[in-house]
Design a protein around this motif. Structure first.
Motif, PDB file in Angstrom:
ATOM      1  N   TYR A 247      -8.992   5.424  -6.247  1.00  0.00           N
ATOM      2  CA  TYR A 247      -9.343   6.848  -6.297  1.00  0.00           C
ATOM      3  C   TYR A 247      -8.440   7.561  -7.295  1.00  0.00           C
ATOM      4  O   TYR A 247      -7.213   7.427  -7.245  1.00  0.00           O
ATOM      5  CB  TYR A 247      -9.185   7.467  -4.907  1.00  0.00           C
ATOM      6  CG  TYR A 247      -9.492   8.948  -4.837  1.00  0.00           C
ATOM      7  CD1 TYR A 247     -10.800   9.404  -4.730  1.00  0.00           C
ATOM      8  CD2 TYR A 247      -8.461   9.886  -4.871  1.00  0.00           C
ATOM      9  CE1 TYR A 247     -11.080  10.756  -4.653  1.00  0.00           C
ATOM     10  CE2 TYR A 247      -8.739  11.246  -4.792  1.00  0.00           C
ATOM     11  CZ  TYR A 247     -10.044  11.666  -4.687  1.00  0.00           C
ATOM     12  OH  TYR A 247     -10.320  13.017  -4.617  1.00  0.00           O
TER      13      TYR A 247
ATOM     14  N   VAL B 282      -9.051   1.617  -1.947  1.00  0.00           N
ATOM     15  CA  VAL B 282      -8.935   3.072  -1.845  1.00  0.00           C
ATOM     16  C   VAL B 282      -7.983   3.631  -2.904  1.00  0.00           C
ATOM     17  O   VAL B 282      -8.101   4.784  -3.331  1.00  0.00           O
ATOM     18  CB  VAL B 282      -8.486   3.497  -0.430  1.00  0.00           C
ATOM     19  CG1 VAL B 282      -7.053   3.066  -0.164  1.00  0.00           C
ATOM     20  CG2 VAL B 282      -8.640   4.994  -0.230  1.00  0.00           C
TER      21      VAL B 282
ATOM     22  N   VAL C 193      -6.469   9.617   3.738  1.00  0.00           N
ATOM     23  CA  VAL C 193      -5.920   8.272   3.571  1.00  0.00           C
ATOM     24  C   VAL C 193      -4.676   8.088   4.436  1.00  0.00           C
ATOM     25  O   VAL C 193      -4.501   7.051   5.085  1.00  0.00           O
ATOM     26  CB  VAL C 193      -5.607   7.979   2.091  1.00  0.00           C
ATOM     27  CG1 VAL C 193      -5.058   6.556   1.938  1.00  0.00           C
ATOM     28  CG2 VAL C 193      -6.851   8.159   1.230  1.00  0.00           C
ATOM     29  N   ASP C 194      -3.813   9.089   4.469  1.00  0.00           N
ATOM     30  CA  ASP C 194      -2.620   8.970   5.294  1.00  0.00           C
ATOM     31  C   ASP C 194      -2.967   8.975   6.779  1.00  0.00           C
ATOM     32  O   ASP C 194      -2.242   8.395   7.595  1.00  0.00           O
ATOM     33  CB  ASP C 194      -1.627  10.085   4.963  1.00  0.00           C
ATOM     34  CG  ASP C 194      -0.845   9.793   3.684  1.00  0.00           C
ATOM     35  OD1 ASP C 194      -1.455   9.272   2.738  1.00  0.00           O
ATOM     36  OD2 ASP C 194       0.360  10.082   3.640  1.00  0.00           O
TER      37      ASP C 194
ATOM     38  N   GLY D 200       0.311   3.944  -2.882  1.00  0.00           N
ATOM     39  CA  GLY D 200       0.012   5.341  -2.588  1.00  0.00           C
ATOM     40  C   GLY D 200       0.958   6.287  -3.295  1.00  0.00           C
ATOM     41  O   GLY D 200       0.544   7.320  -3.839  1.00  0.00           O
TER      42      GLY D 200
ATOM     43  N   GLU E 181      -3.524   5.488   7.706  1.00  0.00           N
ATOM     44  CA  GLU E 181      -2.241   4.809   7.910  1.00  0.00           C
ATOM     45  C   GLU E 181      -1.680   5.119   9.295  1.00  0.00           C
ATOM     46  O   GLU E 181      -1.120   4.240   9.957  1.00  0.00           O
ATOM     47  CB  GLU E 181      -1.247   5.223   6.833  1.00  0.00           C
ATOM     48  CG  GLU E 181      -1.611   4.746   5.436  1.00  0.00           C
ATOM     49  CD  GLU E 181      -0.531   5.051   4.413  1.00  0.00           C
ATOM     50  OE1 GLU E 181       0.579   5.460   4.822  1.00  0.00           O
ATOM     51  OE2 GLU E 181      -0.794   4.890   3.216  1.00  0.00           O
TER      52      GLU E 181
ATOM     53  N   LEU F 175     -13.472   9.963  -0.272  1.00  0.00           N
ATOM     54  CA  LEU F 175     -12.296   9.286   0.274  1.00  0.00           C
ATOM     55  C   LEU F 175     -12.606   8.587   1.594  1.00  0.00           C
ATOM     56  O   LEU F 175     -12.092   7.486   1.853  1.00  0.00           O
ATOM     57  CB  LEU F 175     -11.150  10.278   0.456  1.00  0.00           C
ATOM     58  CG  LEU F 175     -10.379  10.621  -0.817  1.00  0.00           C
ATOM     59  CD1 LEU F 175      -9.527  11.859  -0.607  1.00  0.00           C
ATOM     60  CD2 LEU F 175      -9.513   9.431  -1.247  1.00  0.00           C
TER      61      LEU F 175
ATOM     62  N   THR G 160      -6.216  13.365  -0.090  1.00  0.00           N
ATOM     63  CA  THR G 160      -5.690  12.009   0.141  1.00  0.00           C
ATOM     64  C   THR G 160      -4.695  12.016   1.292  1.00  0.00           C
ATOM     65  O   THR G 160      -4.643  11.062   2.085  1.00  0.00           O
ATOM     66  CB  THR G 160      -5.002  11.418  -1.109  1.00  0.00           C
ATOM     67  OG1 THR G 160      -3.793  12.127  -1.404  1.00  0.00           O
ATOM     68  CG2 THR G 160      -5.935  11.420  -2.319  1.00  0.00           C
TER      69      THR G 160
ATOM     70  N   PHE H  23     -10.216  -0.129   4.365  1.00  0.00           N
ATOM     71  CA  PHE H  23      -8.772  -0.151   4.602  1.00  0.00           C
ATOM     72  C   PHE H  23      -8.428  -0.882   5.902  1.00  0.00           C
ATOM     73  O   PHE H  23      -7.368  -1.506   6.022  1.00  0.00           O
ATOM     74  CB  PHE H  23      -8.285   1.305   4.665  1.00  0.00           C
ATOM     75  CG  PHE H  23      -6.795   1.506   4.720  1.00  0.00           C
ATOM     76  CD1 PHE H  23      -6.051   1.605   3.561  1.00  0.00           C
ATOM     77  CD2 PHE H  23      -6.140   1.623   5.931  1.00  0.00           C
ATOM     78  CE1 PHE H  23      -4.677   1.813   3.599  1.00  0.00           C
ATOM     79  CE2 PHE H  23      -4.768   1.827   5.993  1.00  0.00           C
ATOM     80  CZ  PHE H  23      -4.038   1.918   4.821  1.00  0.00           C
TER      81      PHE H  23
ATOM     82  N   ASN I 207       0.816  -1.208   0.000  1.00  0.00           N
ATOM     83  CA  ASN I 207       0.000   0.000   0.000  1.00  0.00           C
ATOM     84  C   ASN I 207       0.853   1.264   0.000  1.00  0.00           C
ATOM     85  O   ASN I 207       0.445   2.303  -0.536  1.00  0.00           O
ATOM     86  CB  ASN I 207      -0.945  -0.017   1.198  1.00  0.00           C
ATOM     87  CG  ASN I 207      -1.948  -1.162   1.117  1.00  0.00           C
ATOM     88  OD1 ASN I 207      -2.467  -1.468   0.050  1.00  0.00           O
ATOM     89  ND2 ASN I 207      -2.198  -1.815   2.242  1.00  0.00           N
TER      90      ASN I 207
ATOM     91  N   THR J 109     -12.070   4.654   2.186  1.00  0.00           N
ATOM     92  CA  THR J 109     -11.030   4.263   3.124  1.00  0.00           C
ATOM     93  C   THR J 109     -11.532   3.314   4.203  1.00  0.00           C
ATOM     94  O   THR J 109     -10.739   2.586   4.818  1.00  0.00           O
ATOM     95  CB  THR J 109     -10.395   5.515   3.771  1.00  0.00           C
ATOM     96  OG1 THR J 109      -9.924   6.394   2.738  1.00  0.00           O
ATOM     97  CG2 THR J 109      -9.208   5.162   4.659  1.00  0.00           C
TER      98      THR J 109
END
Length: 205
Positions: free
Chosen positions: A65, A62, A80-81, A7, A84, A141, A76, A148, A3, A145
């Motif tokens: 996207y 994800v 998204v981060d 990314g 993480e 998003l 993002t 995830f 991932n 996500t």
């Protein structure tokens, strides 16, 4: 680890050309470099454990996207981060020392990525010309996500918690992501929050 590479390839690299200033281009380059670096470090650890096959698995949904604008890219990083970071925070306390130490060493860079996204999201949300794009990107998003974090009934997660690799269930991690993104959207950006569930797949019964 797959991932991290996904990314960088899907979000960071294409966004360098979308960046509005030389500094933003440099930052996008930096974040792409750091994400590829994370991939290489996780990959090295996986190889030491004899887990070479995991890199052949497809990346999560994800990463379907499509980043079509600088605003989309910024979101993002903010969303998204952040997912993480939520997952990595758990691994920073895991029982397997090499993984724990690796995650702790990478956490400052991951937090920098989220901070970059959050700071620029605030500026873009304050601009009437980009406010709606911030909202629509965030809503999409967040929905993309949620998977995830894994299935609610994950046996892998149960085993990881038994071994001390993870502390949280997938639903607990997902709920923490929802809490933090809700604070971002509602408190910081003064936007509405999409209807979401903290279980995945969502059940209607």
């Amino acid at each position: 680890m797959r991932n991290e590479a996904a990314g960088a390839a899907v979000f960071d690299e294409p966004s360098i050309s979308l960046a509005p200033t030389p500094r933003d281009k440099w930052l996008a380059c930096r974040m792409a470099m750091e994400e590829y670096g994370h991939h290489l470090k996780f990959n090295k650890l996986a190889n030491e454990l004899g887990l070479e096959d995991v890199q052949d698995r497809p990346p999560l949904s994800v990463f379907d996207y499509q980043v079509e604008s600088w605003t989309g890219y910024v979101m993002t990083k903010a969303i998204v981060d952040l997912a993480e970071v939520v997952l990595m925070e758990d691994l920073c306390e895991c029982s397997y020392v090499p993984l724990r130490e690796l995650c702790r060493s990478l956490m400052p860079e991951e937090r920098f990525h989220v901070g970059f996204g959050t700071a620029r999201a605030k500026r873009l949300a304050a601009d009437p010309g980009t406010r709606e794009e911030v909202r629509s990107s965030a809503h999409r998003l967040i929905a993309m996500t949620l998977p995830f974090f894994g299935r609610s009934d994950s046996r892998n997660n149960e085993t990881f918690r038994k071994w001390g690799i993870k502390r949280q269930t997938n639903d607990e991690a997902r709920a923490e992501f929802v809490r933090r993104t809700r604070a971002l959207l509602c408190d910081d950006l003064e936007l509405d929050y999409p209807e979401v569930a903290t279980r995945w797949p969502v059940t209607t019964s």
